[in-house]
Design a protein around this motif. Sequence first.
Motif, PDB file in Angstrom:
ATOM      1  N   SER A 192       4.371 -11.393  -8.066  1.00 53.24           N
ATOM      2  CA  SER A 192       5.157 -10.426  -7.756  1.00 53.24           C
ATOM      3  C   SER A 192       4.029  -9.275  -8.270  1.00 53.24           C
ATOM      4  N   TRP A 193       2.951  -9.248  -9.553  1.00 54.72           N
ATOM      5  CA  TRP A 193       2.482  -8.359  -9.730  1.00 54.72           C
ATOM      6  C   TRP A 193       1.165  -7.669  -8.752  1.00 54.72           C
ATOM      7  N   LEU A 194       1.051  -8.191  -7.906  1.00 56.54           N
ATOM      8  CA  LEU A 194      -0.037  -7.831  -6.558  1.00 56.54           C
ATOM      9  C   LEU A 194       0.613  -7.172  -6.608  1.00 56.54           C
ATOM     10  N   ASN A 195       2.074  -6.846  -6.304  1.00 58.02           N
ATOM     11  CA  ASN A 195       2.291  -5.851  -5.475  1.00 58.02           C
ATOM     12  C   ASN A 195       2.740  -4.285  -6.253  1.00 58.02           C
ATOM     13  N   ASN A 196       2.118  -3.994  -7.518  1.00 57.01           N
ATOM     14  CA  ASN A 196       1.931  -3.094  -8.549  1.00 57.01           C
ATOM     15  C   ASN A 196       0.772  -2.784  -8.137  1.00 57.01           C
ATOM     16  N   LEU A 197      -0.227  -3.310  -8.099  1.00 56.58           N
ATOM     17  CA  LEU A 197      -1.849  -3.106  -7.621  1.00 56.58           C
ATOM     18  C   LEU A 197      -1.306  -1.449  -6.111  1.00 56.58           C
ATOM     19  N   ILE A 198      -1.063  -2.540  -5.473  1.00 59.26           N
ATOM     20  CA  ILE A 198      -0.893  -2.008  -3.859  1.00 59.26           C
ATOM     21  C   ILE A 198       0.045  -0.681  -3.734  1.00 59.26           C
ATOM     22  N   SER A 199       1.700  -1.367  -4.722  1.00 50.29           N
ATOM     23  CA  SER A 199       2.301  -0.399  -4.352  1.00 50.29           C
ATOM     24  C   SER A 199       3.427  -0.205  -5.685  1.00 50.29           C
ATOM     25  N   ALA A 200       3.792   1.499  -6.617  1.00 44.22           N
ATOM     26  CA  ALA A 200       4.777   1.477  -7.379  1.00 44.22           C
ATOM     27  C   ALA A 200       6.302   1.390  -6.769  1.00 44.22           C
ATOM     28  N   GLU A 201       6.572   0.783  -8.015  1.00 42.17           N
ATOM     29  CA  GLU A 201       8.335   0.602  -7.677  1.00 42.17           C
ATOM     30  C   GLU A 201       8.729   1.436  -6.537  1.00 42.17           C
ATOM     31  N   ASP A 202       9.936   0.622  -5.674  1.00 42.63           N
ATOM     32  CA  ASP A 202      10.267   1.396  -4.829  1.00 42.63           C
ATOM     33  C   ASP A 202       9.806   2.024  -3.870  1.00 42.63           C
ATOM     34  N   MET A 203       7.948   2.561  -3.675  1.00 45.29           N
ATOM     35  CA  MET A 203       7.691   3.804  -2.956  1.00 45.29           C
ATOM     36  C   MET A 203       6.954   3.221  -1.435  1.00 45.29           C
ATOM     37  N   MET A 204       7.041   1.533  -1.252  1.00 51.29           N
ATOM     38  CA  MET A 204       6.772   1.596   0.445  1.00 51.29           C
ATOM     39  C   MET A 204       7.843   0.592   0.325  1.00 51.29           C
ATOM     40  N   GLY A 232       9.784   9.601 -11.732  1.00 53.37           N
ATOM     41  CA  GLY A 232       9.393   9.268 -10.996  1.00 53.37           C
ATOM     42  C   GLY A 232      10.066  10.766 -10.036  1.00 53.37           C
ATOM     43  N   PRO A 233       9.295  10.456  -8.393  1.00 51.56           N
ATOM     44  CA  PRO A 233       8.719   9.262  -7.909  1.00 51.56           C
ATOM     45  C   PRO A 233       7.247   8.533  -8.697  1.00 51.56           C
ATOM     46  N   HIS A 234       6.832   7.652  -8.262  1.00 54.53           N
ATOM     47  CA  HIS A 234       5.475   6.996  -8.833  1.00 54.53           C
ATOM     48  C   HIS A 234       4.272   6.135  -7.933  1.00 54.53           C
ATOM     49  N   TYR A 235       3.239   6.426  -8.111  1.00 49.85           N
ATOM     50  CA  TYR A 235       2.246   6.740  -6.825  1.00 49.85           C
ATOM     51  C   TYR A 235       0.873   5.507  -7.804  1.00 49.85           C
ATOM     52  N   ALA A 236       1.208   4.613  -6.865  1.00 47.23           N
ATOM     53  CA  ALA A 236       0.357   3.320  -7.035  1.00 47.23           C
ATOM     54  C   ALA A 236      -0.886   3.697  -6.018  1.00 47.23           C
ATOM     55  N   HIS A 237      -1.595   2.297  -5.501  1.00 48.82           N
ATOM     56  CA  HIS A 237      -3.367   2.652  -5.050  1.00 48.82           C
ATOM     57  C   HIS A 237      -2.891   3.291  -3.512  1.00 48.82           C
ATOM     58  N   TYR A 238      -1.716   2.903  -2.788  1.00 51.13           N
ATOM     59  CA  TYR A 238      -2.080   2.391  -1.614  1.00 51.13           C
ATOM     60  C   TYR A 238      -0.603   3.561  -1.318  1.00 51.13           C
ATOM     61  N   ASP A 239      -0.213   4.247  -2.135  1.00 47.45           N
ATOM     62  CA  ASP A 239       1.246   5.199  -2.077  1.00 47.45           C
ATOM     63  C   ASP A 239       0.468   6.169  -1.251  1.00 47.45           C
ATOM     64  N   LEU A 240      -0.568   6.865  -2.153  1.00 49.43           N
ATOM     65  CA  LEU A 240      -1.198   8.386  -1.348  1.00 49.43           C
ATOM     66  C   LEU A 240      -1.071   8.423  -0.488  1.00 49.43           C
ATOM     67  N   ASP A 251      -0.396   8.699 -10.383  1.00 50.57           N
ATOM     68  CA  ASP A 251      -0.132   8.419 -12.121  1.00 50.57           C
ATOM     69  C   ASP A 251      -0.225   6.874 -12.327  1.00 50.57           C
ATOM     70  N   GLN A 252       0.295   5.937 -11.179  1.00 52.01           N
ATOM     71  CA  GLN A 252       0.302   4.817 -11.879  1.00 52.01           C
ATOM     72  C   GLN A 252      -0.519   3.515 -11.264  1.00 52.01           C
ATOM     73  N   ASP A 253      -1.546   4.485 -10.504  1.00 53.82           N
ATOM     74  CA  ASP A 253      -2.554   3.686  -9.900  1.00 53.82           C
ATOM     75  C   ASP A 253      -3.594   2.792 -10.889  1.00 53.82           C
ATOM     76  N   LEU A 254      -3.523   1.397 -11.011  1.00 52.18           N
ATOM     77  CA  LEU A 254      -4.577   0.467 -11.468  1.00 52.18           C
ATOM     78  C   LEU A 254      -5.395   0.450 -11.747  1.00 52.18           C
ATOM     79  N   ILE A 255      -5.760   0.421  -9.969  1.00 54.24           N
ATOM     80  CA  ILE A 255      -7.254   0.360  -9.037  1.00 54.24           C
ATOM     81  C   ILE A 255      -7.993   1.238  -9.962  1.00 54.24           C
ATOM     82  N   CYS A 256      -8.155   2.802  -9.805  1.00 49.02           N
ATOM     83  CA  CYS A 256      -8.341   3.743 -10.006  1.00 49.02           C
ATOM     84  C   CYS A 256      -7.727   5.109 -10.808  1.00 49.02           C
ATOM     85  N   PRO A 257      -7.485   4.654 -12.172  1.00 46.64           N
ATOM     86  CA  PRO A 257      -6.198   5.268 -12.938  1.00 46.64           C
ATOM     87  C   PRO A 257      -6.212   6.931 -12.419  1.00 46.64           C
ATOM     88  N   PRO A 258      -5.962   7.795 -12.837  1.00 45.40           N
ATOM     89  CA  PRO A 258      -6.518   9.393 -13.406  1.00 45.40           C
ATOM     90  C   PRO A 258      -7.406   9.532 -14.205  1.00 45.40           C
TER      91      PRO A 258
END
Length: 604
Positions: free
Chosen positions: A468-480, A571-579, A539-546
């Motif tokens: 399940s942790w893979l999802n956090n790398l791609i998208s923040a909770e409830d963003m996709m 919220g909302p928060h943005y992970a790597h692919y949410d942008l 703001d919640q990009d774990l791959i390329c943080p701010p």
Amino acid sequence: MATTTATLYHQLPSDIRLATCTLFRSFNHRHLLIPQCAGASSRPYFSRSTTPFRLLAFSTNANEPFVEKVSDKPPICSADELHYVSVANCDWRLALWRYNPPPQAPTRNHPLLLLSGVGTNAIGYDLSPGSSFARYMAGQGFDTWILEVRGAGLSVRGSNLKEAQQCAHGVSEQMEAVANSATSEAFAKSVTNGVYSADPQLTDFPGALSDSKISPVKKEDDLTRLATVWDESKLVTKLTETFMSLSERLSGFLSENQSKIMSAKLFDQISKLLEDSQLSEGFNEIRGKLSSLLERRQSSAIASQIRDLSQNLVNMIEEGQWSVSPQLFDLQERLFSTIDDFQKQLDLIVQYDWDFDHYLEEDVPAAMEYIRAQSKPKDGKLLAIGHSMGGILLYAMLSRCGFEGRESRLAAIVTLASSLDYTSSKSTLKLLLPLADPAQALNVPVVPLGALLTAAYPLSSSPPYVFSWLNNLISAEDMMHPELLKKLVLNNFCTIPAKLILQLTTAFREGGLRDRRGKFFYKDHIHKCNIPILAIAGDQDLICPPEAVEETVKLLPEDLVTYKVFGEPSGPHYAHYDLVGGRMAVEQVYPCIVQFLGRYDSVS
């Protein structure tokens, strides 16, 4: 609650091993190979281009010799048009997805090029009609193009235009089939009470050689069988071909030191088969002579000596096995298996022989020239947007142009979650640093990212949620939307050459990203850029943080750079692919980009 970076550091190594088990249980190694058209040349790729590109003519009508777009798009391609551009002096045909502005859209002066991240294709920019960055930009009047670099998506190798079009359909079918397999019964059976079971088929993957000992012969019938199956000439030929590959075919791909590493690896694997037997001493003597020959320049005399030593090795094993105790059984079969697996690994090294600089110096320039020829902007310039590695490519291009004192022929750029220097951040990509060892890169010539994520997806989206942790790398909770996340995971990722990762990992070392020679530091000249840049972070990009994005932003001229972080504390928060594909991107990110590009779309 979002998974923390620290938690990922502890989970990822073991979880990747589990994902790999499922991958190699469900995918044959052939899925890792680059799609190649029937009749296509199997010659390896060499970087010697002087002219960056040539236009391709796709047509099913002999009377229409110059039609750039594919007349029959593959089902996976949701763009208005599919074009191909060929890179000179190699057989790569790069796919360009084109989105035409509707008649009611505003008139724009510059076409727009979209560049994707590492190991990804065009689908990330076009997940669905309601969540399509590419379609949105076309709707705002931009003639929008997505480039798929070599090895990604519908880019193919082919000997002629008709075969390349057919190959694109084959790639499309394969992508859909692999995605469909993610929910098949095979994956459901791979988990028992939430734990993966061991699988002997793991050894089918190149490089995953068996470590089991050779069985002792116990019966007279076994001795007879051993004498019957031993095919001396075939084994000599096999060994000779493999050694010749190391000294000849790989000369354009491996350095002298890398060739030594690969040779030593093969010898070590053969040595394992002979350990605890009286054959080891004789083998070590032949090994020394072969190693010396492999270091010399190729010639007919060297080739003859290599074959003679291969013959001696086979003779030694054949004659010696009758005098050792216990007797060795199935030795030929194990030797064949060892050599076959090693040869597959060499093939992967040759087939996936490109790095970041190939994209920068060949693929992107070829695509830009092709787009200029098609769109015909009055000032000859393009607008460009790069996500992740796509943004890094744009930064590197501006750095090179600044250093060489030439124009980039870009009017303005936008980077999404990109940086030239990750040293100060806690990016999860630091977990790739072990591959920065050239020896390790040779042991693992490719990283089948797409296949790994496909294998892991069922356990990231359904009980027991092992990944399940893979999802956090791609998208923040409830963003996709779950269906869009599924499409992104199953269709957007590709296989990555270790050489590419090897170069990208320099972004995590002092001085930041550098060229393949390690001499040119891209961040050292980025301050010389002379075009407007919008740099965006999540703001919640774990791959390329701010903080990683800021490392590059602070080097850019203040009057040319605009920096924006998307995401709010509540919220909302943005992970790597949410942008690019997040549910709020259409309302928050896309308009910001359009407004920025609109300011610099005029023609002077």
